[in-house]
Design a protein around this motif. Structure first.
Motif, PDB file in Angstrom:
ATOM      1  N   SER A  47      25.458  23.561  55.439  1.00  0.00           N
ATOM      2  CA  SER A  47      25.692  24.926  55.909  1.00  0.00           C
ATOM      3  C   SER A  47      24.637  25.925  55.422  1.00  0.00           C
ATOM      4  N   TRP A  48      23.834  25.550  54.401  1.00  0.00           N
ATOM      5  CA  TRP A  48      23.058  26.582  53.716  1.00  0.00           C
ATOM      6  C   TRP A  48      21.964  27.257  54.561  1.00  0.00           C
ATOM      7  N   ASN A  49      21.063  26.465  55.145  1.00  0.00           N
ATOM      8  CA  ASN A  49      19.866  27.074  55.742  1.00  0.00           C
ATOM      9  C   ASN A  49      20.199  28.126  56.791  1.00  0.00           C
ATOM     10  N   VAL A  82      29.129  21.153  52.541  1.00  0.00           N
ATOM     11  CA  VAL A  82      29.499  22.560  52.382  1.00  0.00           C
ATOM     12  C   VAL A  82      28.707  23.084  51.185  1.00  0.00           C
ATOM     13  N   ASP A  83      27.775  23.971  51.435  1.00  0.00           N
ATOM     14  CA  ASP A  83      26.894  24.469  50.362  1.00  0.00           C
ATOM     15  C   ASP A  83      27.538  25.679  49.683  1.00  0.00           C
ATOM     16  N   ASP A  84      26.739  26.496  49.031  1.00  0.00           N
ATOM     17  CA  ASP A  84      27.227  27.615  48.220  1.00  0.00           C
ATOM     18  C   ASP A  84      28.128  28.549  49.046  1.00  0.00           C
ATOM     19  N   GLY A  85      29.142  29.095  48.370  1.00  0.00           N
ATOM     20  CA  GLY A  85      29.983  30.093  49.026  1.00  0.00           C
ATOM     21  C   GLY A  85      31.401  29.616  49.290  1.00  0.00           C
ATOM     22  N   ILE A 123      29.917  18.360  49.046  1.00  0.00           N
ATOM     23  CA  ILE A 123      30.265  19.633  48.430  1.00  0.00           C
ATOM     24  C   ILE A 123      29.128  20.055  47.502  1.00  0.00           C
ATOM     25  N   TYR A 124      29.177  21.316  47.092  1.00  0.00           N
ATOM     26  CA  TYR A 124      28.089  21.898  46.293  1.00  0.00           C
ATOM     27  C   TYR A 124      28.667  22.507  45.030  1.00  0.00           C
ATOM     28  N   SER A 125      27.968  22.337  43.917  1.00  0.00           N
ATOM     29  CA  SER A 125      28.293  23.131  42.732  1.00  0.00           C
ATOM     30  C   SER A 125      27.018  23.356  41.927  1.00  0.00           C
ATOM     31  N   THR A 131      27.281  29.715  40.386  1.00  0.00           N
ATOM     32  CA  THR A 131      26.343  29.192  41.372  1.00  0.00           C
ATOM     33  C   THR A 131      25.278  30.270  41.621  1.00  0.00           C
ATOM     34  N   CYS A 132      24.297  29.940  42.455  1.00  0.00           N
ATOM     35  CA  CYS A 132      23.207  30.904  42.681  1.00  0.00           C
ATOM     36  C   CYS A 132      23.733  32.183  43.309  1.00  0.00           C
ATOM     37  N   ASN A 133      24.846  32.088  44.023  1.00  0.00           N
ATOM     38  CA  ASN A 133      25.380  33.290  44.653  1.00  0.00           C
ATOM     39  C   ASN A 133      26.642  33.787  43.965  1.00  0.00           C
ATOM     40  N   GLY A 134      26.748  33.491  42.677  1.00  0.00           N
ATOM     41  CA  GLY A 134      27.788  34.117  41.862  1.00  0.00           C
ATOM     42  C   GLY A 134      29.166  33.489  41.959  1.00  0.00           C
ATOM     43  N   VAL A 157      27.780  15.099  46.233  1.00  0.00           N
ATOM     44  CA  VAL A 157      27.761  16.329  45.428  1.00  0.00           C
ATOM     45  C   VAL A 157      26.321  16.816  45.297  1.00  0.00           C
ATOM     46  N   LYS A 158      26.068  18.029  45.761  1.00  0.00           N
ATOM     47  CA  LYS A 158      24.767  18.671  45.509  1.00  0.00           C
ATOM     48  C   LYS A 158      24.974  19.591  44.321  1.00  0.00           C
ATOM     49  N   TYR A 159      24.091  19.486  43.325  1.00  0.00           N
ATOM     50  CA  TYR A 159      24.338  20.169  42.051  1.00  0.00           C
ATOM     51  C   TYR A 159      23.138  21.044  41.721  1.00  0.00           C
ATOM     52  N   ASP A 160      23.366  22.344  41.733  1.00  0.00           N
ATOM     53  CA  ASP A 160      22.294  23.346  41.657  1.00  0.00           C
ATOM     54  C   ASP A 160      22.004  23.740  40.209  1.00  0.00           C
ATOM     55  N   TRP A 161      21.060  24.660  40.020  1.00  0.00           N
ATOM     56  CA  TRP A 161      20.535  24.898  38.667  1.00  0.00           C
ATOM     57  C   TRP A 161      20.468  26.379  38.288  1.00  0.00           C
ATOM     58  N   GLU A 193      17.288  21.036  41.177  1.00  0.00           N
ATOM     59  CA  GLU A 193      16.762  21.974  40.166  1.00  0.00           C
ATOM     60  C   GLU A 193      15.320  22.364  40.496  1.00  0.00           C
ATOM     61  N   TRP A 194      14.961  22.190  41.775  1.00  0.00           N
ATOM     62  CA  TRP A 194      13.726  22.733  42.377  1.00  0.00           C
ATOM     63  C   TRP A 194      12.435  22.160  41.780  1.00  0.00           C
ATOM     64  N   GLY A 195      12.539  21.055  41.038  1.00  0.00           N
ATOM     65  CA  GLY A 195      11.326  20.443  40.481  1.00  0.00           C
ATOM     66  C   GLY A 195      10.889  21.051  39.166  1.00  0.00           C
ATOM     67  N   TRP A 210      16.295  14.182  44.191  1.00  0.00           N
ATOM     68  CA  TRP A 210      16.053  15.400  43.409  1.00  0.00           C
ATOM     69  C   TRP A 210      15.095  16.279  44.199  1.00  0.00           C
ATOM     70  N   ARG A 211      15.424  17.548  44.242  1.00  0.00           N
ATOM     71  CA  ARG A 211      14.553  18.510  44.908  1.00  0.00           C
ATOM     72  C   ARG A 211      13.218  18.565  44.177  1.00  0.00           C
ATOM     73  N   THR A 212      12.144  18.616  44.954  1.00  0.00           N
ATOM     74  CA  THR A 212      10.811  18.667  44.355  1.00  0.00           C
ATOM     75  C   THR A 212      10.194  20.061  44.475  1.00  0.00           C
ATOM     76  N   HIS A 214      10.934  24.603  45.531  1.00  0.00           N
ATOM     77  CA  HIS A 214      11.876  25.701  45.744  1.00  0.00           C
ATOM     78  C   HIS A 214      12.352  25.675  47.198  1.00  0.00           C
ATOM     79  N   ASP A 215      13.151  26.673  47.568  1.00  0.00           N
ATOM     80  CA  ASP A 215      13.809  26.610  48.877  1.00  0.00           C
ATOM     81  C   ASP A 215      12.846  26.699  50.064  1.00  0.00           C
ATOM     82  N   ILE A 216      13.135  25.882  51.044  1.00  0.00           N
ATOM     83  CA  ILE A 216      12.363  25.918  52.293  1.00  0.00           C
ATOM     84  C   ILE A 216      12.852  27.090  53.148  1.00  0.00           C
TER      85      ILE A 216
HETATM   86  C1  GAL Z   1      19.472  27.203  45.859  1.00  0.00           C
HETATM   87  C2  GAL Z   1      19.282  25.867  46.538  1.00  0.00           C
HETATM   88  C3  GAL Z   1      19.593  26.021  48.003  1.00  0.00           C
HETATM   89  C4  GAL Z   1      21.021  26.489  48.161  1.00  0.00           C
HETATM   90  C5  GAL Z   1      21.237  27.773  47.350  1.00  0.00           C
HETATM   91  C6  GAL Z   1      22.686  28.185  47.321  1.00  0.00           C
HETATM   92  O1  GAL Z   1      19.220  27.102  44.503  1.00  0.00           O
HETATM   93  O2  GAL Z   1      17.967  25.458  46.344  1.00  0.00           O
HETATM   94  O3  GAL Z   1      19.393  24.807  48.694  1.00  0.00           O
HETATM   95  O4  GAL Z   1      21.902  25.491  47.741  1.00  0.00           O
HETATM   96  O5  GAL Z   1      20.813  27.626  46.016  1.00  0.00           O
HETATM   97  O6  GAL Z   1      22.857  29.378  46.624  1.00  0.00           O
END
Ligand code: GAL
Length: 431
Positions: A47-49, A82-85, A123-125, A131-134, A157-161, A193-195, A210-212, A214-216
């Motif tokens: 869902s993210w992009n 289902v990504d962030d939110g 799912i995402y955490s 998370t990046c969006n609080g 599970v996608k696990y953010d940083w 964790e964006w590399g 693993w992500r290499t 930052h965001d595309i």
């Molecule tokens: C970023 C991540 C994105 C997306 C976003 C959600 O850190 O690279 O792919 O998951 O967080 O806030």
């Protein structure tokens, strides 16, 4: 006498202290990641992009329906992520819950719906407090969250940083890997964790990708920059070409079950962020998709599948290219050479085949005569070599299924349009 009392007292204090130590909960020993769940790069939709945090259960369900109805599941796109939110608050026992306004039926029901379509639930955490969006992060609740995901029958599970200030990346991701394993349900573990801490050097045993970078963003070459009224730079995604540059040198770290992840696909996506509209042309999208397949990248769609053009569908459903991405050898392609704006790529495939492409990052079409004998590859990493001098290969155009294969025994004239590719599958002719 006093002395004896003191000695007896010290001994008993020492013994009960020792006992207390023995009873203290011990950290679980490391557990292996789940094997066999990601032998070829993962494929699906996230869902993210497109939607960022603007998600709800109807959007997720409609995109899951579209994966099936558009035939995308048939070509391999099976994860619905289902990504962030999505997070709500933790309940009184500390268990994570979903946002009740966005997901009134609950995540467990959503998972059931996704599974009923023959798809898989992602799912995402985040390893931090938020998370990046609080939203609620998993820090300090890793085992509890993994158990909840297992109860919801999560498969990925996608696990953010974000918000991880003093955490050690390897430690934090290993903790979650252990928790997922302990929860008892096989799940793909996608490290995001964006590399930053060079996860390719340590994550092979921790996660499945693993992500290499930052965001595309949906941008091929140049990424427009915007500033806040206070002069701070707004969100600035990375372009497809920037990402290729960062991901290309990491090929030796990737293989079955452990992939470099240059981020999700932007094919067919148009977004407006901070007043800037980002999108790519069909040529750019073709180039983007081809290079992701050449680099054995996860193919996670990032567009709104409820509203998709025939052109976008044709790109993401290209079975011949998907077969390159999903080749069982799992070897990330190599860039043989760069010549100005042109790049020449090869990827060793099963049965002695190769995928080959020329990428044109320039503003003008390139008219080329391919002299195959000058493109010989000796790939020490995979132990594979081309043999254009001694073997004839039949070249099948990967973007024109109906084109007649041609032989590499003669030089080949090709035109590579601006911001586009030509791509072939080369099959040795057996004598
Ligand atoms: C970023 C991540 C994105 C997306 C976003 C959600 O850190 O690279 O792919 O998951 O967080 O806030």
């Amino acid at each position: 006498m006093k002395k004896i009392y003191i000695i007896i007292l010290s001994i008993s204090v020492f013994l009960s202290w020792n006992e207390a130590l023995a009873q203290r909960p011990r950290p679980t020993a490391d557990l292996p990641k789940w094997e066999g769940v990601c032998e070829t790069p993962q494929m699906g939709w996230s869902s993210w992009n497109k939607f960022m945090t603007d998600i709800d259960e109807e959007i997720i369900k409609a995109n899951a329906d579209a994966l099936v109805n558009l035939g995308l599941a048939d070509v391999g796109y099976v994860y619905v992520n289902v990504d962030d939110g999505w997070h709500g608050e933790r309940d009184e026992s500390g268990c994570v819950t979903e946002n009740p306004d966005k997901f009134p039926s609950g995540m467990m029901e959503l998972g059931k719906y996704i599974h009923s379509k023959g798809l898989k639930f992602g799912i995402y955490s985040d390893a931090g407090d938020f998370t990046c969006n609080g939203c609620t992060g998993s820090r300090g609740h890793e085992y509890q969250d993994a158990l909840v995901y297992a109860m919801w029958e999560v498969d990925y599970v996608k696990y953010d940083w974000c918000h991880t200030s003093n955490l050690d990346a390897k430690g934090a991701y290993t903790l979650m890997r252990n928790a997922i394993r302990k929860a008892g349900r096989p799940m793909v573990f996608s490290i995001c964790e964006w590399g930053t801490s060079k996860p390719w050097e340590w994550a092979g045993e921790v996660g499945h990708s693993w992500r290499t970078t930052h965001d595309i963003g949906p941008a091929f070459l140049e990424v427009p920059v915007s500033y806040t009224p206070e002069g701070r730079r707004n969100w600035k995604p990375q372009s497809v070409m920037e990402i290729i540059e960062q991901n290309a040198p990491l090929r030796e770290y990737a293989g079955p079950g452990h992939w470099n992840d240059p981020d999700m696909l932007e094919v067919g996506n148009v977004i407006t962020v901070d007043g800037i509209t980002y999108s790519m042309t069909p040529s750019e999208e073709r180039a983007h998709f081809t290079l992701w397949c050449m680099m054995a990248a996860p193919l996670i769609l990032g567009n709104d599948l409820r509203d998709i053009s025939e052109e976008t569908l044709a790109i993401i459903k290209n079975r011949a290219l998907i077969a390159v991405d999903q080749d069982p050898l799992g070897i990330q392609g190599l860039r043989l050479k760069k010549d100005g704006d042109l790049q020449y790529w090869f990827k060793p495939l099963k049965d002695g085949d190769w995928a080959f492409c020329v990428l044109n990052a320039g503003e003008e079409a390139a008219k080329l005569t391919l002299d195959w004998s000058a493109l010989e590859v000796d790939d020490t990493f995979s132990g594979r070599k081309t043999d254009f001098a001694g073997t004839t290969y039949m070249a099948q155009d990967l973007w024109k299924a109906k084109a007649k294969p041609f032989s590499t025994s003669r030089k080949t004239k090709v035109t590579v349009p601006a911001h586009d590719v030509v791509a072939y599958r080369l099959t040795p002719v057996k004598h």
